[in-house]
Design a protein around this motif. Sequence first.
Motif, PDB file in Angstrom:
ATOM      1  N   TRP A 166       0.845  -1.194   0.000  1.00 26.21           N
ATOM      2  CA  TRP A 166       0.000   0.000   0.000  1.00 26.21           C
ATOM      3  C   TRP A 166       0.878   1.241   0.000  1.00 26.21           C
ATOM      4  O   TRP A 166       1.889   1.306   0.689  1.00 26.21           O
ATOM      5  CB  TRP A 166      -0.926   0.030   1.217  1.00 26.21           C
ATOM      6  N   GLU A 180       0.734   4.990   0.987  1.00 29.59           N
ATOM      7  CA  GLU A 180      -0.020   5.986   1.754  1.00 29.59           C
ATOM      8  C   GLU A 180       0.520   7.389   1.550  1.00 29.59           C
ATOM      9  O   GLU A 180       0.081   8.313   2.217  1.00 29.59           O
ATOM     10  CB  GLU A 180       0.023   5.627   3.244  1.00 29.59           C
ATOM     11  N   ASP A 227       5.779   6.405   2.604  1.00 27.92           N
ATOM     12  CA  ASP A 227       4.912   5.718   3.571  1.00 27.92           C
ATOM     13  C   ASP A 227       4.297   4.489   2.908  1.00 27.92           C
ATOM     14  O   ASP A 227       3.221   4.546   2.319  1.00 27.92           O
ATOM     15  CB  ASP A 227       3.820   6.674   4.065  1.00 27.92           C
ATOM     16  N   TYR A 228       5.019   3.367   2.989  1.00 27.96           N
ATOM     17  CA  TYR A 228       4.581   2.116   2.382  1.00 27.96           C
ATOM     18  C   TYR A 228       4.375   1.078   3.474  1.00 27.96           C
ATOM     19  O   TYR A 228       5.051   1.098   4.490  1.00 27.96           O
ATOM     20  CB  TYR A 228       5.648   1.582   1.403  1.00 27.96           C
TER      21      TYR A 228
END
Length: 140
Positions: A100, A102, A106-107
């Motif tokens: 994901w 974000e 920011d994974y």
Amino acid sequence: MIQINELRVGNNVKVTISNDAGIYEVLGIPAWGMNGAGDGKEPVVMIDRCPKQLVAISKLKPIKLTPEILEKCGFHKQNFAWVPEGHEDKYYMKWDFTIWDEGPGDYHYNSAEFPTPLKFLHQLQNLYFSLTDKELNYKP
């Protein structure tokens, strides 16, 4: 800084040695080097620099995950997630490994039960190997 217990053979890391800096693969983590080699001060790993070379852990830096790094690992962005190439599913039901996104830097691994933050390439390589039993190929 990377801790020795975060690394495994096959991880890619940044290495700075004298006037040379580059991305190298970890080829070995000698048992005698876990607590420091030679002078006993710090752990060492073997990298694929020609010739193969033992390097102190302090010379290693993690590779921060970015869209470019994910692409070099064979992922592509599909809406809000990064998925391995060849996994096209508009309903998001057949992805065997999803990251994901974000926002910048920011994974996390797609798991509602255990959302795992991923900041560096070696973390992604380790998680991918643990879950799929396959190496994640990074192509610099």
